[in-house]
Design a protein around this motif. Sequence first.
Motif, PDB file in Angstrom:
ATOM      1  N   PRO A   1      -2.420   2.911   2.978  1.00 44.94           N
ATOM      2  CA  PRO A   1      -1.869   3.392   4.262  1.00 44.94           C
ATOM      3  C   PRO A   1      -1.668   4.911   4.270  1.00 44.94           C
ATOM      4  CG  PRO A   1      -0.692   1.441   3.526  1.00 44.94           C
ATOM      5  CD  PRO A   1      -1.584   1.862   2.390  1.00 44.94           C
ATOM      6  N   TRP A   2      -1.289   5.467   3.114  1.00 43.83           N
ATOM      7  CA  TRP A   2      -1.086   6.912   3.054  1.00 43.83           C
ATOM      8  C   TRP A   2      -2.435   7.637   3.231  1.00 43.83           C
ATOM      9  CZ3 TRP A   2       3.652   9.463   0.964  1.00 43.83           C
ATOM     10  CH2 TRP A   2       3.576  10.850   1.091  1.00 43.83           C
ATOM     11  N   LEU A   3      -3.446   7.194   2.499  1.00 45.07           N
ATOM     12  CA  LEU A   3      -4.750   7.877   2.584  1.00 45.07           C
ATOM     13  C   LEU A   3      -5.408   7.692   3.950  1.00 45.07           C
ATOM     14  CD1 LEU A   3      -6.493   7.438  -0.888  1.00 45.07           C
ATOM     15  CD2 LEU A   3      -5.094   9.315  -0.034  1.00 45.07           C
ATOM     16  N   ARG A   4      -5.083   6.579   4.611  1.00 44.46           N
ATOM     17  CA  ARG A   4      -5.629   6.403   5.956  1.00 44.46           C
ATOM     18  C   ARG A   4      -4.905   7.330   6.936  1.00 44.46           C
ATOM     19  NH1 ARG A   4      -6.677   0.567   8.742  1.00 44.46           N
ATOM     20  NH2 ARG A   4      -6.162   1.107  10.863  1.00 44.46           N
ATOM     21  N   GLY A   5      -3.608   7.507   6.710  1.00 42.11           N
ATOM     22  CA  GLY A   5      -2.836   8.387   7.588  1.00 42.11           C
ATOM     23  C   GLY A   5      -3.104   9.848   7.287  1.00 42.11           C
ATOM     24  N   ASP A   6      -3.270  10.182   6.018  1.00 42.05           N
ATOM     25  CA  ASP A   6      -3.503  11.568   5.604  1.00 42.05           C
ATOM     26  C   ASP A   6      -4.586  11.585   4.529  1.00 42.05           C
ATOM     27  OD1 ASP A   6      -3.514  14.136   4.744  1.00 42.05           O
ATOM     28  OD2 ASP A   6      -1.490  14.132   3.915  1.00 42.05           O
ATOM     29  N   PRO A   7      -5.842  11.779   4.940  1.00 45.76           N
ATOM     30  CA  PRO A   7      -6.960  11.707   3.982  1.00 45.76           C
ATOM     31  C   PRO A   7      -6.875  12.756   2.876  1.00 45.76           C
ATOM     32  CG  PRO A   7      -7.764  11.768   6.251  1.00 45.76           C
ATOM     33  CD  PRO A   7      -6.305  12.058   6.305  1.00 45.76           C
ATOM     34  N   GLU A   8      -6.096  13.822   3.084  1.00 41.21           N
ATOM     35  CA  GLU A   8      -5.948  14.830   2.021  1.00 41.21           C
ATOM     36  C   GLU A   8      -5.127  14.291   0.859  1.00 41.21           C
ATOM     37  OE1 GLU A   8      -7.463  17.817   1.998  1.00 41.21           O
ATOM     38  OE2 GLU A   8      -8.416  17.212   3.865  1.00 41.21           O
ATOM     39  N   GLY A   9      -4.341  13.255   1.102  1.00 39.59           N
ATOM     40  CA  GLY A   9      -3.533  12.668   0.042  1.00 39.59           C
ATOM     41  C   GLY A   9      -2.198  13.373  -0.124  1.00 39.59           C
ATOM     42  N   PRO A  10      -1.269  12.736  -0.858  1.00 41.01           N
ATOM     43  CA  PRO A  10       0.067  13.306  -1.025  1.00 41.01           C
ATOM     44  C   PRO A  10       0.038  14.617  -1.818  1.00 41.01           C
ATOM     45  CG  PRO A  10      -0.135  11.202  -2.203  1.00 41.01           C
ATOM     46  CD  PRO A  10      -1.418  11.417  -1.490  1.00 41.01           C
ATOM     47  N   THR A  11       0.821  15.582  -1.392  1.00 39.43           N
ATOM     48  CA  THR A  11       0.953  16.834  -2.153  1.00 39.43           C
ATOM     49  C   THR A  11       1.753  16.554  -3.421  1.00 39.43           C
ATOM     50  OG1 THR A  11       3.044  17.450  -1.133  1.00 39.43           O
ATOM     51  CG2 THR A  11       1.023  18.162   0.002  1.00 39.43           C
ATOM     52  N   SER A  12       1.731  17.507  -4.343  1.00 42.98           N
ATOM     53  CA  SER A  12       2.514  17.307  -5.565  1.00 42.98           C
ATOM     54  C   SER A  12       4.005  17.242  -5.239  1.00 42.98           C
ATOM     55  CB  SER A  12       2.196  18.390  -6.586  1.00 42.98           C
ATOM     56  OG  SER A  12       2.158  19.654  -5.984  1.00 42.98           O
ATOM     57  N   ALA A  13       4.457  18.010  -4.244  1.00 40.44           N
ATOM     58  CA  ALA A  13       5.888  17.978  -3.888  1.00 40.44           C
ATOM     59  C   ALA A  13       6.262  16.602  -3.325  1.00 40.44           C
ATOM     60  CB  ALA A  13       6.194  19.075  -2.872  1.00 40.44           C
ATOM     61  N   GLN A  14       5.395  16.050  -2.486  1.00 37.80           N
ATOM     62  CA  GLN A  14       5.664  14.714  -1.931  1.00 37.80           C
ATOM     63  C   GLN A  14       5.643  13.666  -3.035  1.00 37.80           C
ATOM     64  OE1 GLN A  14       2.402  14.804   0.838  1.00 37.80           O
ATOM     65  NE2 GLN A  14       3.686  15.340   2.575  1.00 37.80           N
ATOM     66  N   MET A  15       4.660  13.790  -3.926  1.00 39.24           N
ATOM     67  CA  MET A  15       4.521  12.805  -5.003  1.00 39.24           C
ATOM     68  C   MET A  15       5.731  12.844  -5.921  1.00 39.24           C
ATOM     69  SD  MET A  15       2.412  10.472  -5.722  1.00 39.24           S
ATOM     70  CE  MET A  15       3.012   9.269  -6.908  1.00 39.24           C
ATOM     71  N   TRP A  16       6.222  14.045  -6.176  1.00 36.14           N
ATOM     72  CA  TRP A  16       7.400  14.186  -7.061  1.00 36.14           C
ATOM     73  C   TRP A  16       8.582  13.432  -6.482  1.00 36.14           C
ATOM     74  CZ3 TRP A  16       8.080  15.341 -11.900  1.00 36.14           C
ATOM     75  CH2 TRP A  16       9.363  15.666 -12.360  1.00 36.14           C
ATOM     76  N   ARG A  17       8.745  13.528  -5.153  1.00 31.63           N
ATOM     77  CA  ARG A  17       9.873  12.835  -4.512  1.00 31.63           C
ATOM     78  C   ARG A  17       9.702  11.322  -4.571  1.00 31.63           C
ATOM     79  NH1 ARG A  17       8.932  16.092   0.204  1.00 31.63           N
ATOM     80  NH2 ARG A  17       9.311  18.169  -0.601  1.00 31.63           N
ATOM     81  N   LEU A  18       8.471  10.850  -4.608  1.00 29.99           N
ATOM     82  CA  LEU A  18       8.248   9.397  -4.636  1.00 29.99           C
ATOM     83  C   LEU A  18       8.471   8.785  -6.022  1.00 29.99           C
ATOM     84  CD1 LEU A  18       4.939   9.018  -2.558  1.00 29.99           C
ATOM     85  CD2 LEU A  18       7.252   8.399  -1.851  1.00 29.99           C
ATOM     86  N   LEU A  19       8.313   9.594  -7.083  1.00 30.76           N
ATOM     87  CA  LEU A  19       8.331   9.024  -8.433  1.00 30.76           C
ATOM     88  C   LEU A  19       9.702   8.485  -8.817  1.00 30.76           C
ATOM     89  CD1 LEU A  19       6.272  11.546 -10.613  1.00 30.76           C
ATOM     90  CD2 LEU A  19       5.588   9.247  -9.902  1.00 30.76           C
ATOM     91  N   PRO A  20       9.760   7.307  -9.459  1.00 29.49           N
ATOM     92  CA  PRO A  20      11.035   6.818  -9.998  1.00 29.49           C
ATOM     93  C   PRO A  20      11.484   7.715 -11.158  1.00 29.49           C
ATOM     94  CG  PRO A  20       9.283   5.144 -10.169  1.00 29.49           C
ATOM     95  CD  PRO A  20       8.635   6.407  -9.745  1.00 29.49           C
ATOM     96  N   ALA A  21      12.797   7.763 -11.407  1.00 28.58           N
ATOM     97  CA  ALA A  21      13.361   8.691 -12.396  1.00 28.58           C
ATOM     98  C   ALA A  21      12.699   8.545 -13.768  1.00 28.58           C
ATOM     99  CB  ALA A  21      14.867   8.464 -12.505  1.00 28.58           C
TER     100      ALA A  21
END
Lengths: 64, 452
Positions: B167-187
Amino acid sequence: MIFAYLDPGSGSLILQAVLGGVAGLGVAAKAMRSRWKARKGEPATEDSAEETEQPVPAEEAQEG
Amino acid sequence: MDRADPGSFRDPASRVVLGDSTATRILDERGLADWRALKETGFFRRATADGRLIATTEVDPPEGAAGALEHPRLGVITYPFEWTFSMLRDAALLQLDLMLEALAEGLILKDATPYNIQFVGGRPQFIDVGSFEKYRKGEPWIGYRQFCRQFLHPLLMEAWCGVPFQPWLRGDPEGPTSAQMWRLLPARRKATPAAILHIGLQARAEARLAGQEVRRSLAEAGFSAELIRANVEKLRDLVQSLEWEGSEGTWATYHGCDHVARDRDKKTEFLVQALEEVSPATVLDLGCNDGHFSQVAVSRGADAVAVDGDEVVLDRLYRSLVPGTPINPVLVDLQNPSPSQGWAGVERPALFQRVRPDLVVAYGLIHHLIYTASIPPRRVVEWLASFGAPVVVEFVDPADPMVDRLTANKRPEELHPDRDRESFERIVSEHFRVVREADLPGGTRRLYHLDR
């Protein structure tokens, strides 16, 4: 010629030196130092940094 | 008739024109020089021979172009947001392997997008030979950030966060930025060296250095291909280590249902008869589950596009494919198939503009659309007719035990009319003629071979 149709992201480029392992750390430090010096020298040459007779990075190349 | 590929225009050195059975890549002077360097390498010959790279022949260029290359036209183009985890992972490994092999012979890949990879015979194939260029001394890997956003982060999203990347790649084909990915990662994942270096540090560096010139600084500081190689090798180990089992969804245990085993032989026999009559080049298997009927189509000489909305079953199907099997798995929710999107809304055509079936198989599907997704029966039939091809469809009577399960929490007035067999046949007759029909053993299901 330096060319990229893709925006590579400045931070991602510098990071690659770090990711290259021990040998890369020195390269990263050197590149960052050159960035820092270039920025320090910027106010006087901001508009023509690319065209000056003695470009900032060239000075560092001699130092290094 | 030739036409420009609507998805090929970003690289000025190389663009694609589509013919009926070939795709022609038009090169400028720089693209031609890079191609000449590529074709002399050993890895190019190896990767073309083993199918990791698309077959390429140099042909006479059209007027105004420096060079031209010809490739076979691929059957069905799929996009990363229609792939399962294992498909994206295999594509990432191919991208990195080609990087390493190219670097060893003085070339590099100028970008790193999964849109340069397609699935052919159940394996990833790199299709953009225009991405290879001569490596220039002191240059970093321009595609690194793109690799992270379009391959690494989506894979980590699924493997480390348990969240589907499609769903993310369909919504944004560029993919998550490193800042966005960092926020998604579990501790606990944030504490790993890979996360700290590729995501945390990259996010910091991007914020700190945005828009600054660094390529020259790096070259002057002694940056080399050796550093790229070390990074790519570590990335490869990381990608290789990623696993995703997925949670067993509704459909993973479907083949254990009584009616599935009971009806399978009869449905196979009915399909085989249709295949022999239609002789389709491409079969569209809607709701393919474990891919049994796609395999049947392949055994009768067709290519199959195997569509399902359940990533667990489709990933299992992909992993089970013997290399060379012409089954193309496509992960999509049929209630919401991939639309036309990208630049000007046409860069990436809609799924059903890319798939032109000669036969559509809809086994065990339409009752789920009617009862679960609340699509009126008439609209379901109209949709099947919209493919413009013969259809083999399974109809499930309201008296079927599965319908009881699907409607357990619905009141009768919440269901659409026309669910009975007579109504279904009446609507079908408005769009198709019935070639053949047959009851399944349980008595509440019926198969139809429909033609225009």
